[in-house]
Design a protein around this motif. Structure first.
Motif, PDB file in Angstrom:
ATOM      1  N   ASN A 194       0.825  -1.209   0.000  1.00 19.92           N
ATOM      2  CA  ASN A 194       0.000   0.000   0.000  1.00 19.92           C
ATOM      3  C   ASN A 194       0.853   1.250   0.000  1.00 19.92           C
ATOM      4  O   ASN A 194       0.583   2.212  -0.726  1.00 19.92           O
ATOM      5  N   LEU A 195       1.904   1.242   0.841  1.00 20.06           N
ATOM      6  CA  LEU A 195       2.796   2.392   0.862  1.00 20.06           C
ATOM      7  C   LEU A 195       3.603   2.481  -0.418  1.00 20.06           C
ATOM      8  O   LEU A 195       3.837   3.560  -0.958  1.00 20.06           O
ATOM      9  N   ASN A 196       4.022   1.346  -0.928  1.00 16.37           N
ATOM     10  CA  ASN A 196       4.891   1.352  -2.092  1.00 16.37           C
ATOM     11  C   ASN A 196       4.191   1.869  -3.336  1.00 16.37           C
ATOM     12  O   ASN A 196       4.818   2.446  -4.224  1.00 16.37           O
ATOM     13  N   ARG A 197       2.897   1.640  -3.453  1.00 16.36           N
ATOM     14  CA  ARG A 197       2.173   2.129  -4.631  1.00 16.36           C
ATOM     15  C   ARG A 197       2.223   3.642  -4.722  1.00 16.36           C
ATOM     16  O   ARG A 197       2.144   4.212  -5.795  1.00 16.36           O
ATOM     17  N   ARG A 198       2.370   4.293  -3.565  1.00 21.30           N
ATOM     18  CA  ARG A 198       2.379   5.752  -3.563  1.00 21.30           C
ATOM     19  C   ARG A 198       3.731   6.325  -3.962  1.00 21.30           C
ATOM     20  O   ARG A 198       3.832   7.462  -4.358  1.00 21.30           O
ATOM     21  N   ASN A 199       4.787   5.553  -3.768  1.00 21.53           N
ATOM     22  CA  ASN A 199       6.106   6.118  -4.031  1.00 21.53           C
ATOM     23  C   ASN A 199       7.056   5.024  -4.470  1.00 21.53           C
ATOM     24  O   ASN A 199       7.860   4.542  -3.695  1.00 21.53           O
ATOM     25  N   ARG A 200       6.931   4.612  -5.696  1.00 26.15           N
ATOM     26  CA  ARG A 200       7.775   3.540  -6.200  1.00 26.15           C
ATOM     27  C   ARG A 200       9.146   4.092  -6.576  1.00 26.15           C
ATOM     28  O   ARG A 200       9.283   4.863  -7.502  1.00 26.15           O
ATOM     29  N   SER A 201      10.146   3.675  -5.839  1.00 26.87           N
ATOM     30  CA  SER A 201      11.497   4.173  -6.098  1.00 26.87           C
ATOM     31  C   SER A 201      12.493   3.039  -6.216  1.00 26.87           C
ATOM     32  O   SER A 201      13.651   3.172  -5.898  1.00 26.87           O
ATOM     33  N   SER A 259      17.710  11.275  -3.964  1.00 25.23           N
ATOM     34  CA  SER A 259      17.642  10.716  -5.311  1.00 25.23           C
ATOM     35  C   SER A 259      18.501  11.474  -6.318  1.00 25.23           C
ATOM     36  O   SER A 259      18.882  10.925  -7.340  1.00 25.23           O
ATOM     37  N   ASP A 260      18.795  12.737  -6.040  1.00 28.16           N
ATOM     38  CA  ASP A 260      19.644  13.527  -6.932  1.00 28.16           C
ATOM     39  C   ASP A 260      21.020  13.666  -6.290  1.00 28.16           C
ATOM     40  O   ASP A 260      21.182  14.441  -5.340  1.00 28.16           O
ATOM     41  N   PRO A 261      22.039  12.960  -6.777  1.00 30.71           N
ATOM     42  CA  PRO A 261      23.372  13.012  -6.169  1.00 30.71           C
ATOM     43  C   PRO A 261      23.976  14.412  -6.167  1.00 30.71           C
ATOM     44  O   PRO A 261      24.871  14.700  -5.362  1.00 30.71           O
ATOM     45  N   GLN A 262      23.494  15.279  -7.039  1.00 31.20           N
ATOM     46  CA  GLN A 262      24.025  16.636  -7.117  1.00 31.20           C
ATOM     47  C   GLN A 262      23.322  17.583  -6.156  1.00 31.20           C
ATOM     48  O   GLN A 262      23.696  18.751  -6.048  1.00 31.20           O
ATOM     49  N   ASP A 263      22.300  17.099  -5.476  1.00 33.54           N
ATOM     50  CA  ASP A 263      21.518  17.977  -4.598  1.00 33.54           C
ATOM     51  C   ASP A 263      21.121  17.225  -3.335  1.00 33.54           C
ATOM     52  O   ASP A 263      19.961  17.044  -3.028  1.00 33.54           O
TER      53      ASP A 263
END
Length: 410
Positions: free
Chosen positions: A21-28, A139-143
């Motif tokens: 349920n949680l993963n459907r909201r934020n698949r990374s 998720s952004d290695p530059q930021d």
């Protein structure tokens, strides 16, 4: 001695942990594969270094009665209204390191969530939420924000325990720092009573402490500002959720506070024409937050989002009060809950009245002097952050630019 972890399997190849349920909201999962270590053979686990429970954030709710005789009962009622939950999910911490690969030798701290059998569905949800929040924020290695603890990877055991591996950037929390310095204040009092007290040394110590605490709070608010700018709430901010790379006050110039414990973090990004996560949050860990938002008069998605941000600011205000008082008091004089009761229950968030009360107590005098800097700038900032009206609380960026933060002791 470190030992290789046995009988573990990856948690990153099936949409992050086990709560769908949680993963459907934020698949990374693609992000996890790219930047996180998911092979348990790449880790070595060392000794157990502690355990603790979580406490979810709460917002101020005005009490119905104000009689001093009803102080304790009123305080308990406020806590019930705000759904404080602590200790239901116990987290274990282990030392460790990365055993192979490009990051071989890197020290880590393992945070271990109990499996469903021991911790129930809530433990699984918290682990999944913390994983998703951290992977999103880095998720952004530059930021990447240096004021947020870095997740390096993790795995799941056959018994369902979730192991998250964070870069080792210090073992002391802000709570540990406050405790150590409070004990030092007691030692200083003993020396003063023995008439071997050095006034000049004490003045330098207080000056260093003021600088260290200001730097600490700057780092906290920088991390919180970063999260808010990316539509993430912390929702579990407190002295134990701030990790420090040093508690040596003379090394304040090198201090880097980092936010941790994102198990209750809330995604408030706008999806399409509405904040879909605000509605979904009613079925997950953020249910209490949105219930409090409605009680406070926040009904639309935008209003709820604003309430959530203001809720984090309020908790940051309580943290500010904690680090402004406890390190300047002798051991046993002040603690977080007593201070919160004093501000909320006794003085109903009237910081001017609270100051007058504290000023009359010699044991609280150094904390008062600290907040008095720059013509009372500390009290002014604290009053703004603890404003009973969530709409009038400052943003994290505004707090960072407040005159107390930029000129009081720096």
């Amino acid at each position: 001695m470190l030992i290789t972890t046995p009988h573990f399997h990856t948690i990153f190849r099936t949409s992050n942990l086990s709560n769908s349920n949680l993963n459907r909201r934020n698949r990374s999962s693609s992000i996890c594969k790219a930047i996180l270590i998911s092979n348990p053979e790449d880790f070595q686990v060392g000794r157990l270094i502690g355990s603790y429970g979580f406490m979810n954030v709460t917002s101020y709710s005005a009490l119905q009665s104000s009689s001093s005789m009803d102080y304790y009962a009123d305080d308990l009622e406020r806590l019930r209204v705000q759904d404080v939950g602590e200790g239901r999910v116990k987290i274990r911490l282990y030392e460790g390191r990365i055993a192979q690969g490009p990051k071989k030798g890197t020290q880590v701290i393992f945070k271990v969530y109990p499996g469903k059998r021991a911790g129930g569905m809530e433990a699984d949800m918290m682990a999944a939420n913390e994983l998703n929040a951290n992977t999103f924020l880095q998720s952004d290695p530059q930021d990447v924000c240096r004021n947020i603890q870095m997740l390096l990877g993790g795995f799941e055991t056959k018994t369902g325990e979730q192991w998250l591996a964070f870069r080792y950037d210090g073992k002391y929390s802000a709570a540990d720092y406050a405790k150590v310095k409070s004990e030092k204040m007691s030692e200083g009092r003993a020396l003063k009573d023995q008439k071997i007290w050095n006034r000049f040394h004490q003045e330098q110590l207080i000056k260093c402490r003021r600088y260290f605490i200001t730097r600490l709070f700057q780092g906290v608010m920088s991390g919180l500002a970063y999260m808010h700018s990316r539509d993430r709430l912390h929702q579990s901010l407190g002295p134990a959720s701030i990790i420090l790379n040093t508690i040596v006050e003379k090394d304040a110039a090198y201090l880097i506070p980092r936010l941790r414990d994102l198990a209750f973090s809330v995604d408030i990004r706008l999806t399409g024409s509405r904040y879909s996560t605000l509605e979904e949050g009613r079925r997950a860990l953020s249910e209490g937050l949105w219930r409090r938002a409605t009680t406070a008069g926040a009904f639309t998605p935008i209003e709820k989002r604003d309430f959530g941000i203001a809720d984090d600011i309020y908790e940051a205000g309580l943290l500010f009060a904690y680090i402004a008082f406890v390190p300047f008091c002798e051991a046993g004089i002040m603690d977080g809950l007593s201070l919160q009761r004093l501000l909320e229950s006794t003085f109903k968030l009237d910081l001017e009245a609270a100051r007058e009360y504290c000023l009359a107590d010699d044991q609280l005098l150094e904390a008062v002097k600290f907040l008095d800097l720059s013509s009372g700038a500390g009290w002014e900032l604290l009053q703004a952050m603890l404003n009973p009206d969530f709409r009038k609380r400052p943003t994290a960026e505004t707090v960072l630019n407040h005159r107390f933060m930029t000129a009081a002791v720096l």
